[in-house]
Design an enzyme around this catalytic site. Structure first.
Site, PDB file in Angstrom:
ATOM      1  N   HIS A   1     -20.120  -1.698  22.537  1.00  0.00           N
ATOM      2  CA  HIS A   1     -19.090  -0.716  22.876  1.00  0.00           C
ATOM      3  C   HIS A   1     -19.168  -0.379  24.372  1.00  0.00           C
ATOM      4  O   HIS A   1     -18.147  -0.359  25.068  1.00  0.00           O
ATOM      5  CB  HIS A   1     -19.259   0.535  22.019  1.00  0.00           C
ATOM      6  CG  HIS A   1     -18.429   1.701  22.469  1.00  0.00           C
ATOM      7  ND1 HIS A   1     -17.205   1.998  21.916  1.00  0.00           N
ATOM      8  CD2 HIS A   1     -18.626   2.606  23.456  1.00  0.00           C
ATOM      9  CE1 HIS A   1     -16.703   3.051  22.542  1.00  0.00           C
ATOM     10  NE2 HIS A   1     -17.548   3.442  23.482  1.00  0.00           N
ATOM     11  N   GLU A   2     -20.386  -0.126  24.867  1.00  0.00           N
ATOM     12  CA  GLU A   2     -20.550   0.181  26.300  1.00  0.00           C
ATOM     13  C   GLU A   2     -20.100  -0.996  27.165  1.00  0.00           C
ATOM     14  O   GLU A   2     -19.470  -0.812  28.207  1.00  0.00           O
ATOM     15  CB  GLU A   2     -22.009   0.527  26.615  1.00  0.00           C
ATOM     16  CG  GLU A   2     -22.521   1.798  25.935  1.00  0.00           C
ATOM     17  CD  GLU A   2     -21.677   3.019  26.282  1.00  0.00           C
ATOM     18  OE1 GLU A   2     -21.214   3.124  27.426  1.00  0.00           O
ATOM     19  OE2 GLU A   2     -21.463   3.866  25.397  1.00  0.00           O
TER      20      GLU A   2
ATOM     21  N   HIS B   1     -16.429  -1.104  27.744  1.00  0.00           N
ATOM     22  CA  HIS B   1     -15.952  -0.301  28.879  1.00  0.00           C
ATOM     23  C   HIS B   1     -16.042  -1.111  30.172  1.00  0.00           C
ATOM     24  O   HIS B   1     -15.169  -1.056  31.024  1.00  0.00           O
ATOM     25  CB  HIS B   1     -16.801   0.961  29.033  1.00  0.00           C
ATOM     26  CG  HIS B   1     -16.484   2.018  28.023  1.00  0.00           C
ATOM     27  ND1 HIS B   1     -15.217   2.491  27.821  1.00  0.00           N
ATOM     28  CD2 HIS B   1     -17.268   2.694  27.155  1.00  0.00           C
ATOM     29  CE1 HIS B   1     -15.241   3.415  26.874  1.00  0.00           C
ATOM     30  NE2 HIS B   1     -16.483   3.555  26.445  1.00  0.00           N
TER      31      HIS B   1
ATOM     32  N   GLU C   1     -11.713   4.531  24.844  1.00  0.00           N
ATOM     33  CA  GLU C   1     -12.692   4.476  23.742  1.00  0.00           C
ATOM     34  C   GLU C   1     -12.229   3.509  22.653  1.00  0.00           C
ATOM     35  O   GLU C   1     -13.020   2.730  22.128  1.00  0.00           O
ATOM     36  CB  GLU C   1     -12.923   5.862  23.144  1.00  0.00           C
ATOM     37  CG  GLU C   1     -13.655   6.821  24.050  1.00  0.00           C
ATOM     38  CD  GLU C   1     -14.959   6.256  24.590  1.00  0.00           C
ATOM     39  OE1 GLU C   1     -15.699   5.585  23.833  1.00  0.00           O
ATOM     40  OE2 GLU C   1     -15.230   6.459  25.786  1.00  0.00           O
TER      41      GLU C   1
ATOM     42  N   ASP D   1     -14.178   0.206  21.431  1.00  0.00           N
ATOM     43  CA  ASP D   1     -14.501  -0.012  20.010  1.00  0.00           C
ATOM     44  C   ASP D   1     -13.997  -1.382  19.551  1.00  0.00           C
ATOM     45  O   ASP D   1     -14.681  -2.102  18.826  1.00  0.00           O
ATOM     46  CB  ASP D   1     -13.852   1.070  19.133  1.00  0.00           C
ATOM     47  CG  ASP D   1     -14.674   2.358  19.113  1.00  0.00           C
ATOM     48  OD1 ASP D   1     -15.784   2.360  19.673  1.00  0.00           O
ATOM     49  OD2 ASP D   1     -14.194   3.359  18.535  1.00  0.00           O
TER      50      ASP D   1
HETATM   51 ZN   LIG Z   1     -17.269   4.832  24.978  1.00  0.00          ZN
END
Ligand SMILES: [Zn+2]
Length: 413
Positions: free
Chosen positions: A277-278, A281, A355, A359
């Site tokens: 997930h990070e 980004h 976000e 995801d």
């Molecule tokens: Zn996040």
């Protein structure tokens, strides 16, 4: 002495404060109304006791937030219309020449604000966090942290502020360009040195030594083309039992940091999903986007300050009769948040979109179901409410509400 701008400022203060109070009241009512039952989507995964703990924790924090809001507003009004800043000016003027006067003036406002915030910070840590079993900090460590942060603020803040004030005075009418360039350079420098110089002042970082997890993580990094200068575990448990993972720095100085609390709680596959997930980004350039936005915003605000700083009505309207660079800058820093508050939902909306994208990336690279089970554990451990008020969430939340986020992930299963 109040002028039309005083009334504009007061109206903006009232609008901001009443919006915040109204949203806090909605949030508390909504959470309390849904306290009795775990939401249907989560009933298989979360116990009623954990759900109620999250509700009570949210209520306690929101309630403290209202006290903090009232104090902040009182402080702001005391400094401006109440004549506080004018008093501080008179206090320092006789003593100090030029730039030193400006630095002293602005730092005294900072120190007063920090002093005012101290009882609330103590209450938050040693009453609320303690009551819900999150606090791992001793009072001694708390004050050691505060002292270190204050020392750092002086060591870095004094020269930086000195340079800003000097540029504002020496660079003529278009000083704001040079201040902006300096500000951007300084920020990039801080982000660059933060992982290796600043963060270690507060926490211990040890290389990740769990071999199977490391191999898993390294495979994920290779797969997604992410070059990092190391995987570290941070002793987050020294202060709190909340868990997290993040990466910091840029270029060759990028690091991935796991809180020890996260590693103790999640399975390796779940850690991998959280990290993915990070990385999402990073892949979607969210960090870069945010930096560009931040710098553009700074330029706009500095250009605005460039206009206001020579306007007598700006000072008089805010309770000050003396016009100079330091006071102009300080007034601007004080009142800006009152006027930009109404932009909060825009930034929250953009953050929530990011976000969802991150995801999605994690679901593609690792697995949606591993991310779901990691998120459920994190929501539970952090006692994050599963039933926020929709409007409150729309306004403030940088992360989508748990239900929405997990529903999206489930669609991709
Ligand atoms: Zn996040």
């Amino acid at each position: 002495m109040p002028n039309a701008f005083s009334f504009v400022f007061l109206a903006a203060c009232l609008l901001t404060a009443s919006t915040r109070l109204w949203l806090a009241r909605r949030q508390m009512a909504h959470v309390a109304a849904h306290r009795a039952q775990v939401p249907a989507d989560f009933s298989a995964r979360i116990e009623l006791a954990a759900h109620q703990k999250a509700a009570d924790y949210t209520l306690a924090r929101t309630s403290l937030g209202r006290v903090s809001l009232a104090l902040d507003l009182a402080f702001l009004l005391a400094l401006t219309l109440g004549g506080g800043l004018q008093r501080l000016h008179e206090l320092w003027l006789a003593e100090l020449p030029g730039i030193a006067y400006g630095v002293a003036l602005i730092f005294s406002v900072l120190a007063l604000g920090a002093l005012l915030d101290l009882p609330l910070a103590l209450y938050r840590q040693f009453v609320i966090e303690e009551r819900f079993g999150f606090n791992r900090m001793s009072v001694r460590l708390f004050f050691a942290d505060q002292a270190k942060a204050a020392l750092l603020a002086v060591l870095i803040g004094v020269p930086v502020l000195g340079i800003v004030l000097w540029l504002m005075e020496a660079m003529g009418a278009n000083w704001w360009w040079s201040v902006w360039l300096f500000w951007c350079t300084f920020n990039l420098l801080v982000v660059f040195v933060y992982p290796s110089w600043i963060a270690p002042l507060f926490n211990k970082f040890t290389p990740l030594d769990d071999d199977s997890l490391r191999q898993r993580v390294e495979a994920l990094l290779a797969r997604s083309g992410f070059a990092s200068s190391g995987l570290f575990v941070m002793d987050g448990s020294r202060r709190s039992s909340h868990g997290n993972a993040y990466f910091t720095g840029y270029g060759r100085n990028k690091r991935i940091v796991f809180f020890d609390t996260l590693l103790n709680r999640l399975q390796p596959t779940e850690v991998e999903a959280v990290l993915a997930h990070e990385l999402g980004h990073f892949k979607h350039r969210h960090v870069l986007k945010r930096v560009v936005l931040h710098f553009a915003g700074a330029l706009a605000l500095l250009a605005l300050l460039g206009q206001l700083i020579d306007e007598r009505w700006f000072y008089l309207g805010l309770g000050v009769t003396t016009m100079n660079t330091a006071i102009g800058l300080q007034l601007f820093l004080l009142v800006c948040p009152v006027f930009t508050f109404m932009l909060t939902p825009l930034f929250s909306l953009a953050a929530r979109r990011d976000e969802f994208a991150a995801d999605r990336y994690a679901a593609e690279q690792v697995s949606a179901s591993e991310l779901i089970s990691a998120l459920v554990k994190l929501y539970e451990d952090n006692a994050a409410t599963l039933t926020p008020d929709p409007l409150h969430s729309l306004f403030y939340d940088s992360h989508p509400p748990a239900g929405l986020r997990i529903a999206r992930l489930q669609e991709s299963l």
